[in-house]
Motif scaffolding. Structure first.
Motif, PDB file in Angstrom:
ATOM      1  N   ARG A 128       0.863  -1.182   0.000  1.00 59.41           N
ATOM      2  CA  ARG A 128       0.000   0.000   0.000  1.00 59.41           C
ATOM      3  C   ARG A 128       0.897   1.228   0.000  1.00 59.41           C
ATOM      4  O   ARG A 128       1.824   1.340   0.798  1.00 59.41           O
ATOM      5  CB  ARG A 128      -0.914   0.035   1.215  1.00 59.41           C
ATOM      6  CG  ARG A 128      -1.725   1.336   1.313  1.00 59.41           C
ATOM      7  CD  ARG A 128      -2.696   1.327   2.466  1.00 59.41           C
ATOM      8  NE  ARG A 128      -3.761   0.344   2.252  1.00 59.41           N
ATOM      9  CZ  ARG A 128      -4.767   0.150   3.112  1.00 59.41           C
ATOM     10  NH1 ARG A 128      -4.841   0.854   4.232  1.00 59.41           N
ATOM     11  NH2 ARG A 128      -5.697  -0.750   2.867  1.00 59.41           N
ATOM     12  N   ASN A 154      -1.530  -3.005   6.599  1.00 57.84           N
ATOM     13  CA  ASN A 154      -1.686  -1.849   5.711  1.00 57.84           C
ATOM     14  C   ASN A 154      -2.420  -0.681   6.352  1.00 57.84           C
ATOM     15  O   ASN A 154      -2.343   0.442   5.853  1.00 57.84           O
ATOM     16  CB  ASN A 154      -2.436  -2.276   4.437  1.00 57.84           C
ATOM     17  CG  ASN A 154      -1.536  -3.018   3.473  1.00 57.84           C
ATOM     18  OD1 ASN A 154      -0.324  -3.076   3.661  1.00 57.84           O
ATOM     19  ND2 ASN A 154      -2.125  -3.604   2.449  1.00 57.84           N
ATOM     20  N   ASP A 155      -3.124  -0.938   7.446  1.00 60.95           N
ATOM     21  CA  ASP A 155      -3.921   0.130   8.058  1.00 60.95           C
ATOM     22  C   ASP A 155      -3.163   0.933   9.108  1.00 60.95           C
ATOM     23  O   ASP A 155      -3.764   1.708   9.851  1.00 60.95           O
ATOM     24  CB  ASP A 155      -5.187  -0.454   8.691  1.00 60.95           C
ATOM     25  CG  ASP A 155      -6.171  -0.939   7.653  1.00 60.95           C
ATOM     26  OD1 ASP A 155      -6.172  -0.381   6.537  1.00 60.95           O
ATOM     27  OD2 ASP A 155      -6.924  -1.883   7.943  1.00 60.95           O
ATOM     28  N   MET A 156      -1.871   0.741   9.193  1.00 60.13           N
ATOM     29  CA  MET A 156      -1.092   1.527  10.150  1.00 60.13           C
ATOM     30  C   MET A 156      -1.119   3.008   9.751  1.00 60.13           C
ATOM     31  O   MET A 156      -1.294   3.353   8.580  1.00 60.13           O
ATOM     32  CB  MET A 156       0.350   1.026  10.223  1.00 60.13           C
ATOM     33  CG  MET A 156       1.093   1.138   8.909  1.00 60.13           C
ATOM     34  SD  MET A 156       2.707   0.335   8.928  1.00 60.13           S
ATOM     35  CE  MET A 156       3.547   1.241  10.204  1.00 60.13           C
ATOM     36  N   THR A 157      -0.952   3.865  10.746  1.00 61.11           N
ATOM     37  CA  THR A 157      -1.098   5.304  10.511  1.00 61.11           C
ATOM     38  C   THR A 157       0.208   5.982  10.106  1.00 61.11           C
ATOM     39  O   THR A 157       0.193   7.080   9.566  1.00 61.11           O
ATOM     40  CB  THR A 157      -1.631   5.980  11.790  1.00 61.11           C
ATOM     41  OG1 THR A 157      -2.768   5.254  12.239  1.00 61.11           O
ATOM     42  CG2 THR A 157      -2.057   7.401  11.538  1.00 61.11           C
ATOM     43  N   ARG A 161       1.785  10.048   8.689  1.00 58.19           N
ATOM     44  CA  ARG A 161       2.674  10.918   9.467  1.00 58.19           C
ATOM     45  C   ARG A 161       3.808  11.436   8.586  1.00 58.19           C
ATOM     46  O   ARG A 161       4.201  12.592   8.687  1.00 58.19           O
ATOM     47  CB  ARG A 161       3.250  10.134  10.650  1.00 58.19           C
ATOM     48  CG  ARG A 161       4.267  10.927  11.445  1.00 58.19           C
ATOM     49  CD  ARG A 161       4.742  10.155  12.649  1.00 58.19           C
ATOM     50  NE  ARG A 161       5.647  10.946  13.461  1.00 58.19           N
ATOM     51  CZ  ARG A 161       6.035  10.616  14.673  1.00 58.19           C
ATOM     52  NH1 ARG A 161       5.588   9.521  15.229  1.00 58.19           N
ATOM     53  NH2 ARG A 161       6.862  11.391  15.346  1.00 58.19           N
ATOM     54  N   GLN A 164       2.904  14.280   6.207  1.00 63.52           N
ATOM     55  CA  GLN A 164       2.493  15.483   6.931  1.00 63.52           C
ATOM     56  C   GLN A 164       3.673  16.303   7.424  1.00 63.52           C
ATOM     57  O   GLN A 164       3.506  17.455   7.828  1.00 63.52           O
ATOM     58  CB  GLN A 164       1.626  15.110   8.134  1.00 63.52           C
ATOM     59  CG  GLN A 164       0.253  14.613   7.774  1.00 63.52           C
ATOM     60  CD  GLN A 164      -0.478  14.107   8.989  1.00 63.52           C
ATOM     61  OE1 GLN A 164      -0.396  14.687  10.059  1.00 63.52           O
ATOM     62  NE2 GLN A 164      -1.197  13.015   8.841  1.00 63.52           N
TER      63      GLN A 164
ATOM     64  N   TRP B  52       2.647  12.985  19.209  1.00 63.85           N
ATOM     65  CA  TRP B  52       2.033  11.743  18.742  1.00 63.85           C
ATOM     66  C   TRP B  52       1.826  10.808  19.925  1.00 63.85           C
ATOM     67  O   TRP B  52       2.761  10.560  20.692  1.00 63.85           O
ATOM     68  CB  TRP B  52       2.913  11.059  17.683  1.00 63.85           C
ATOM     69  CG  TRP B  52       2.784  11.678  16.338  1.00 63.85           C
ATOM     70  CD1 TRP B  52       3.456  12.774  15.860  1.00 63.85           C
ATOM     71  CD2 TRP B  52       1.914  11.261  15.276  1.00 63.85           C
ATOM     72  NE1 TRP B  52       3.064  13.052  14.572  1.00 63.85           N
ATOM     73  CE2 TRP B  52       2.124  12.141  14.191  1.00 63.85           C
ATOM     74  CE3 TRP B  52       0.993  10.220  15.144  1.00 63.85           C
ATOM     75  CZ2 TRP B  52       1.430  12.019  12.984  1.00 63.85           C
ATOM     76  CZ3 TRP B  52       0.310  10.088  13.939  1.00 63.85           C
ATOM     77  CH2 TRP B  52       0.534  10.979  12.879  1.00 63.85           C
ATOM     78  N   SER B  68      -2.503   5.387  16.403  1.00 65.70           N
ATOM     79  CA  SER B  68      -1.654   6.571  16.582  1.00 65.70           C
ATOM     80  C   SER B  68      -2.475   7.836  16.379  1.00 65.70           C
ATOM     81  O   SER B  68      -3.259   7.932  15.427  1.00 65.70           O
ATOM     82  CB  SER B  68      -0.492   6.542  15.590  1.00 65.70           C
ATOM     83  OG  SER B  68       0.296   5.373  15.794  1.00 65.70           O
ATOM     84  N   GLU B  70      -2.491  12.187  16.382  1.00 71.55           N
ATOM     85  CA  GLU B  70      -1.654  13.378  16.214  1.00 71.55           C
ATOM     86  C   GLU B  70      -2.266  14.550  16.980  1.00 71.55           C
ATOM     87  O   GLU B  70      -3.452  14.863  16.817  1.00 71.55           O
ATOM     88  CB  GLU B  70      -1.547  13.727  14.733  1.00 71.55           C
ATOM     89  CG  GLU B  70      -0.643  14.924  14.467  1.00 71.55           C
ATOM     90  CD  GLU B  70      -0.472  15.171  12.974  1.00 71.55           C
ATOM     91  OE1 GLU B  70      -1.149  14.512  12.178  1.00 71.55           O
ATOM     92  OE2 GLU B  70       0.345  16.034  12.624  1.00 71.55           O
ATOM     93  N   MET B 100      -9.143   9.289  11.010  1.00 74.17           N
ATOM     94  CA  MET B 100      -8.533   9.486   9.703  1.00 74.17           C
ATOM     95  C   MET B 100      -9.559   9.191   8.619  1.00 74.17           C
ATOM     96  O   MET B 100     -10.281   8.196   8.686  1.00 74.17           O
ATOM     97  CB  MET B 100      -7.346   8.528   9.510  1.00 74.17           C
ATOM     98  CG  MET B 100      -6.158   8.787  10.394  1.00 74.17           C
ATOM     99  SD  MET B 100      -5.191  10.205   9.878  1.00 74.17           S
ATOM    100  CE  MET B 100      -4.590   9.686   8.283  1.00 74.17           C
ATOM    101  N   SER B 104      -7.231   4.490   8.109  1.00 75.80           N
ATOM    102  CA  SER B 104      -6.137   3.928   8.896  1.00 75.80           C
ATOM    103  C   SER B 104      -6.386   4.169  10.384  1.00 75.80           C
ATOM    104  O   SER B 104      -7.214   4.995  10.772  1.00 75.80           O
ATOM    105  CB  SER B 104      -4.791   4.506   8.448  1.00 75.80           C
ATOM    106  OG  SER B 104      -4.779   5.912   8.547  1.00 75.80           O
ATOM    107  N   ARG B 105      -5.626   3.429  11.196  1.00 79.37           N
ATOM    108  CA  ARG B 105      -5.912   3.400  12.636  1.00 79.37           C
ATOM    109  C   ARG B 105      -5.317   4.620  13.338  1.00 79.37           C
ATOM    110  O   ARG B 105      -4.194   4.579  13.842  1.00 79.37           O
ATOM    111  CB  ARG B 105      -5.344   2.134  13.264  1.00 79.37           C
ATOM    112  CG  ARG B 105      -6.017   0.842  12.811  1.00 79.37           C
ATOM    113  CD  ARG B 105      -5.514  -0.313  13.674  1.00 79.37           C
ATOM    114  NE  ARG B 105      -4.070  -0.337  13.754  1.00 79.37           N
ATOM    115  CZ  ARG B 105      -3.304  -0.994  12.906  1.00 79.37           C
ATOM    116  NH1 ARG B 105      -3.827  -1.668  11.939  1.00 79.37           N
ATOM    117  NH2 ARG B 105      -2.001  -0.942  13.044  1.00 79.37           N
ATOM    118  N   GLY B 106      -6.087   5.666  13.380  1.00 80.11           N
ATOM    119  CA  GLY B 106      -5.592   6.846  14.071  1.00 80.11           C
ATOM    120  C   GLY B 106      -6.463   8.038  13.802  1.00 80.11           C
ATOM    121  O   GLY B 106      -7.566   7.926  13.249  1.00 80.11           O
TER     122      GLY B 106
END
Lengths: 175, 142
Positions: A128, A154-157, A161, A164, B52, B68, B70, B100, B104-106
């Motif tokens: 991804r 794949n869904d990690m944030t 980061r 950004q 974070w 995570s 922000e 988000m 995604s996880r955050g």
């Protein structure tokens, strides 16, 4: 004076230790961005339907099966075509797989704003990619965070980061 | 002592020199809702330009995954009760966040509620209409 020193020291402690993420400034490329590990720099070339072999620099690092890569393409010879180069890059990206998300990010505010486009794409190879593209002052910037299949998440944030943290010096120099 | 104090003051000025206003837009977060999840603090990065918070959360399959969030800059958050070790690693907390948009996880960190009942909120309020907006930190167009 001792009280002042104590207060300042307390504020220093409050700021905490530096994260593994660290900003790298590329003054000659007009950009700064954070990486979770020290990036490698490599000269490269960039091909477009408009021009072949454009000079480019690639800065990349891999951390925990995620590749973070910033590509900077010198468009000074074709500065009038900046929007087309950006849209062409986005068009190529969307053809690599299933587009999950599109956004139009902004760096800075008001008259200093630099707008771009972000895409999240699930590629056919199982990776991804979250890619943010900007055209600014004669350069095309492509910030990719690629979650490799080996990461299995794949869904990690973290990829969001990465892009950004990009910034451009609005007045020609960084703070 | 004077030199020491001035030196420390200078270093602090550098650390807290992050721009008061966010350096990027927050459009990637769904501003229409606030979600809440509970978990254990895995890491809290009290760093510029944005803090974070990483939280270990057990999902509906029973797996522990990291989310995570922000937040604002340390200079904004410190006046609202946050610090390097507040929240602390290992603490059980409830996090309020704007998710988000990409799934995604955050998300955007809005609040943290501790077992004691204490709650700290973001520099953009708690997300539920309460809380303080830190001057210079909020732009309606974001």
């Amino acid at each position: 004076m001792r009280i002042l020193a104590f207060v300042v020291f307390a504020l220093l402690l409050a700021a905490g230790p530096a994260s593994a993420w660290e900003e790298y400034k590329y003054l000659d490329q007009g950009v700064a961005i954070q990486f979770p590990a020290k990036p490698q720099a490599m000269k490269s070339t960039y091909d477009s339907v408009y021009a072949k072999g454009l000079a480019a620099m690639i800065y990349s690092a891999e951390d925990d099966h995620v590749v973070y890569k910033l590509t900077v393409v010198d468009l000074t010879a074709r500065a009038d075509m900046g929007a087309n180069f950006l849209n062409e890059a986005a068009n190529r990206l969307q053809r690599e797989g299933e587009v999950l998300f599109t956004d139009f990010p902004r760096v800075y505010q008001d008259a200093r704003s630099v707008f771009g486009v972000s895409l999240v794409v699930d590629r056919t190879d199982g990776s991804r990619v979250r890619s943010s593209l900007y055209h600014h002052k004669g350069r095309l910037y492509i910030a990719d965070a690629i979650v490799l299949p080996a990461r299995g998440d794949n869904d990690m944030t973290t990829p969001s980061r990465y892009d950004q943290t990009i910034r451009f010096p609005p007045d020609g120099r960084f703070d | 002592m004077t030199r020491t104090a001035l030196g420390l003051a200078g270093a602090a000025a550098v650390l807290f020199a992050a721009p008061a206003a966010a350096h990027h837009a927050f459009a990637m977060f769904d501003q229409s809702k606030v979600r809440y999840v509970s978990g254990t603090v895995k890491q809290f990065e009290f760093v510029n330009p944005h803090a974070w918070l990483h939280v270990a959360i057990v999902n509906d399959k029973g797996d522990t995954v990291t989310w995570s969030f922000e937040g604002g800059s340390p200079s904004q958050l410190v006046s609202l009760g946050w610090s390097q070790d507040h929240p602390r690693v290992g603490e059980m907390i409830e996090v309020g966040f704007r998710p988000m948009k990409d799934g995604s996880r955050g998300g955007q960190l809005m609040s943290v509620k501790f077992p004691s009942g204490q709650k700290v909120c973001s520099n953009r309020g708690c997300g539920d209409g309460t809380g303080e907006i830190v001057p210079g930190a909020y732009r309606p167009q974001e």
